[in-house]
Design an enzyme around this catalytic site. Structure first.
Site, PDB file in Angstrom:
ATOM      1  N   SER A   1       0.828  -1.206   0.000  1.00 36.19           N
ATOM      2  CA  SER A   1       0.000   0.000   0.000  1.00 36.19           C
ATOM      3  C   SER A   1       0.861   1.253   0.000  1.00 36.19           C
ATOM      4  CB  SER A   1      -0.889  -0.010   1.259  1.00 36.19           C
ATOM      5  OG  SER A   1      -1.484   1.256   1.461  1.00 36.19           O
TER       6      SER A   1
ATOM      7  N   TYR B   1      -1.924  -0.990  10.883  1.00 38.89           N
ATOM      8  CA  TYR B   1      -2.186  -1.545   9.533  1.00 38.89           C
ATOM      9  C   TYR B   1      -1.026  -1.177   8.598  1.00 38.89           C
ATOM     10  CZ  TYR B   1      -3.738  -1.351   4.699  1.00 38.89           C
ATOM     11  OH  TYR B   1      -3.800  -1.479   3.331  1.00 38.89           O
TER      12      TYR B   1
ATOM     13  N   LYS C   1       2.182  -3.531   6.706  1.00 40.93           N
ATOM     14  CA  LYS C   1       2.556  -3.525   5.280  1.00 40.93           C
ATOM     15  C   LYS C   1       4.065  -3.258   5.138  1.00 40.93           C
ATOM     16  CE  LYS C   1      -1.439  -4.260   3.393  1.00 40.93           C
ATOM     17  NZ  LYS C   1      -1.710  -5.575   2.769  1.00 40.93           N
TER      18      LYS C   1
HETATM   19  C1  WQD Z   1      -9.972   8.611   1.442  1.00 38.14           C
HETATM   20  C2  WQD Z   1     -10.259  10.080   1.712  1.00 38.14           C
HETATM   21  C3  WQD Z   1     -10.652  10.587   4.027  1.00 38.14           C
HETATM   22  C4  WQD Z   1     -14.467   8.491   4.421  1.00 38.14           C
HETATM   23  C5  WQD Z   1      -6.887   3.732   3.438  1.00 38.14           C
HETATM   24  C6  WQD Z   1      -5.603   2.952   3.580  1.00 38.14           C
HETATM   25  C7  WQD Z   1      -5.235   2.369   2.244  1.00 38.14           C
HETATM   26  C8  WQD Z   1      -6.346   1.493   1.794  1.00 38.14           C
HETATM   27  C9  WQD Z   1      -7.608   2.363   1.614  1.00 38.14           C
HETATM   28  C10 WQD Z   1      -7.109  -0.663   2.465  1.00 38.14           C
HETATM   29  C11 WQD Z   1      -9.563  10.589   2.972  1.00 38.14           C
HETATM   30  C12 WQD Z   1     -11.892  10.885   3.181  1.00 38.14           C
HETATM   31  C13 WQD Z   1     -13.280   8.992   3.902  1.00 38.14           C
HETATM   32  C14 WQD Z   1     -15.502   9.391   4.807  1.00 38.14           C
HETATM   33  C15 WQD Z   1     -14.125  11.231   4.116  1.00 38.14           C
HETATM   34  N1  WQD Z   1      -6.534   0.473   2.755  1.00 38.14           N
HETATM   35  N2  WQD Z   1     -13.128  10.334   3.758  1.00 38.14           N
HETATM   36  N3  WQD Z   1     -15.298  10.739   4.632  1.00 38.14           N
HETATM   37  O1  WQD Z   1      -7.578   6.482   4.287  1.00 38.14           O
HETATM   38  O2  WQD Z   1      -6.873   7.200   1.922  1.00 38.14           O
HETATM   39  O3  WQD Z   1      -6.647   4.823   2.589  1.00 38.14           O
HETATM   40  O4  WQD Z   1      -7.910   2.939   2.904  1.00 38.14           O
HETATM   41  O5  WQD Z   1      -7.447  -1.103   1.425  1.00 38.14           O
HETATM   42  O6  WQD Z   1      -4.059   1.603   2.377  1.00 38.14           O
HETATM   43  O7  WQD Z   1      -4.570   3.821   3.975  1.00 38.14           O
HETATM   44  O8  WQD Z   1      -8.904   5.765   2.240  1.00 38.14           O
HETATM   45  O9  WQD Z   1     -11.275   5.887   1.569  1.00 38.14           O
HETATM   46  O10 WQD Z   1     -10.695   5.907   4.054  1.00 38.14           O
HETATM   47  O11 WQD Z   1     -10.213   7.916   2.669  1.00 38.14           O
HETATM   48  O12 WQD Z   1     -13.954  12.455   3.968  1.00 38.14           O
HETATM   49  O13 WQD Z   1     -16.594   9.003   5.297  1.00 38.14           O
HETATM   50  O14 WQD Z   1     -11.648  10.234   1.942  1.00 38.14           O
HETATM   51  O15 WQD Z   1     -10.470  11.603   5.010  1.00 38.14           O
HETATM   52  O16 WQD Z   1      -9.171  11.920   2.751  1.00 38.14           O
HETATM   53  P1  WQD Z   1      -7.472   6.190   2.832  1.00 38.14           P
HETATM   54  P2  WQD Z   1     -10.349   6.315   2.669  1.00 38.14           P
END
Ligand code: WQD
Length: 342
Positions: free
Chosen positions: A125, A150, A154
């Protein structure tokens, strides 16, 4: 047709990769303990590729089950290892679950294959980069201290794989550093299946749009970005799945970079949360009910990948754009409303 073991193959990225392996002429064999997926996904995959993939249900943390499987399945030539716990937030609350599950499963598989040549593709990741000093981030960027257990699993898993590949010489390894996987298969028969309240952005968007959630909260609107919301490199899950097939092919051909290598798997484009919402509204024709709320702890402000190495050396480039990511995610959500799978 060479047999490729897909651990976690009924999961989101795993199931899409099983489809693309079949399409590329391989025979995928799935191991999954169904802790974060549904057996019905096998039926969905069968509707897409016309055959039900070979499936073994057991926990890769059980060493004897892994060694027996490997002994009874000598014709597997490659492994794509997805099976792991992957919720960033949960990993902060339950670190031992993450270290136990993600390391025991990996080490059991490596030990079971310690006496034979094996091609090994690892699900890593972009989280290993933390908040990159330079953007777009390249594979040679420094790995920074993980911001969650997490992310730490990785980083350490990559070290375990690199050191094992160098020490024993029988493992040929490629680690794929994913950016943000989103979207669903064009058939809308498989997609992201979050059990419970979604942690990730896209399923929360689609569940809000279909009325399962009252509203989406944008985590932070005051970041140092053009519109104040965080920026990510969203990649269509089918493009991501195809990158795994390309990695297996490179390993079968012989990777000139040696027996351990890393590739960024993204599009090279960054979209903010608000831009992703706008793209979804344009594709779905639905106005999304959202508010700007407080920042989420641990969030990276902006990250997108330099994918030159993947294009030039992996022979893979993402083909699908943000519009197809959003339209396919929406089609999948509508399918789930008619045919609940979980
Ligand atoms: C993306 C953006 C949130 C939800 C993580 C792991 C990565 C992978 C995917 C597993 C961010 C914003 C999110 C919400 C929001 N892991 N958001 N409201 O955190 O970039 O990546 O998950 O597969 O390895 O690091 O993904 O989709 O959680 O967030 O504003 O209800 O969306 O703050 O900016 P992230 P995400």
């Amino acid at each position: 047709m060479s047999k490729i073991l897909v651990t976690g193959g009924t999961g989101y990225i795993g199931s899409h990769t099983v489809v693309e392996l079949h399409n590329a002429g391989y025979t995928p064999v799935i191991i999954d303990n169904l802790s974060n997926s549904s057996l019905k996904i096998l039926d969905q995959i069968e509707k897409i590729i016309g055959v039900k993939p070979e499936f073994h249900q057991f926990d890769l943390c059980e060493e004897t089950l892994v060694t027996n499987f490997v002994k009874n399945n000598p014709d597997i030539t490659g492994i794509i290892h997805f099976a792991a716990s992957k919720a960033v937030g949960e990993s902060v609350e339950k670190p031992l679950k993450y270290y136990r599950n993600n390391f025991f499963s990996l080490i059991n598989i490596l030990q079971a294959y310690n006496d034979k040549k094996i091609n090994f593709v690892f699900s890593s990741s972009c989280t290993v980069y933390g908040e990159p000093d330079q953007l777009p981030v390249t594979e040679s960027a420094p790995v920074k201290k993980a911001t969650s257990p997490y992310g730490n699993t990785k980083q350490i898993a990559e070290e375990i794989l690199e050191e094992s590949a160098n020490a024993y010489g029988n493992y040929n390894v490629i680690a794929l550093r994913y950016f943000n996987p989103v979207g669903a298969h064009e058939s809308a028969l498989i997609g992201e299946l979050p059990l419970g309240v979604p942690q990730n952005l896209l399923p929360f968007i689609t569940q809000t749009a279909i009325g399962k959630r009252e509203k989406l909260t944008v985590f932070g609107g005051d970041y140092d970005t053009p519109d104040g919301s965080c920026i990510r490199d969203y990649i269509h899950v089918v493009d991501l799945a195809k990158a795994h097939v390309a990695a297996i092919k490179l390993l079968e051909k012989g990777n000139p970079n040696g027996n351990y290598d890393v590739f960024n798997v993204g599009t090279g484009n960054g979209y903010s949360v608000l831009e992703a919402i706008t793209a979804f509204e344009n594709e779905s024709g639905r106005k999304l009910n959202y508010t700007i709320g407080p920042r989420r702890g641990g969030d990276i402000i902006k990250v997108w990948g330099d994918v030159t190495k993947s294009t030039q050396q992996l022979g893979w480039t993402a083909q699908l754009g943000i519009d197809q990511m959003m339209s396919s995610a929406w089609a999948w959500e509508k399918y789930l409303q008619e045919q609940p799978i979980a």
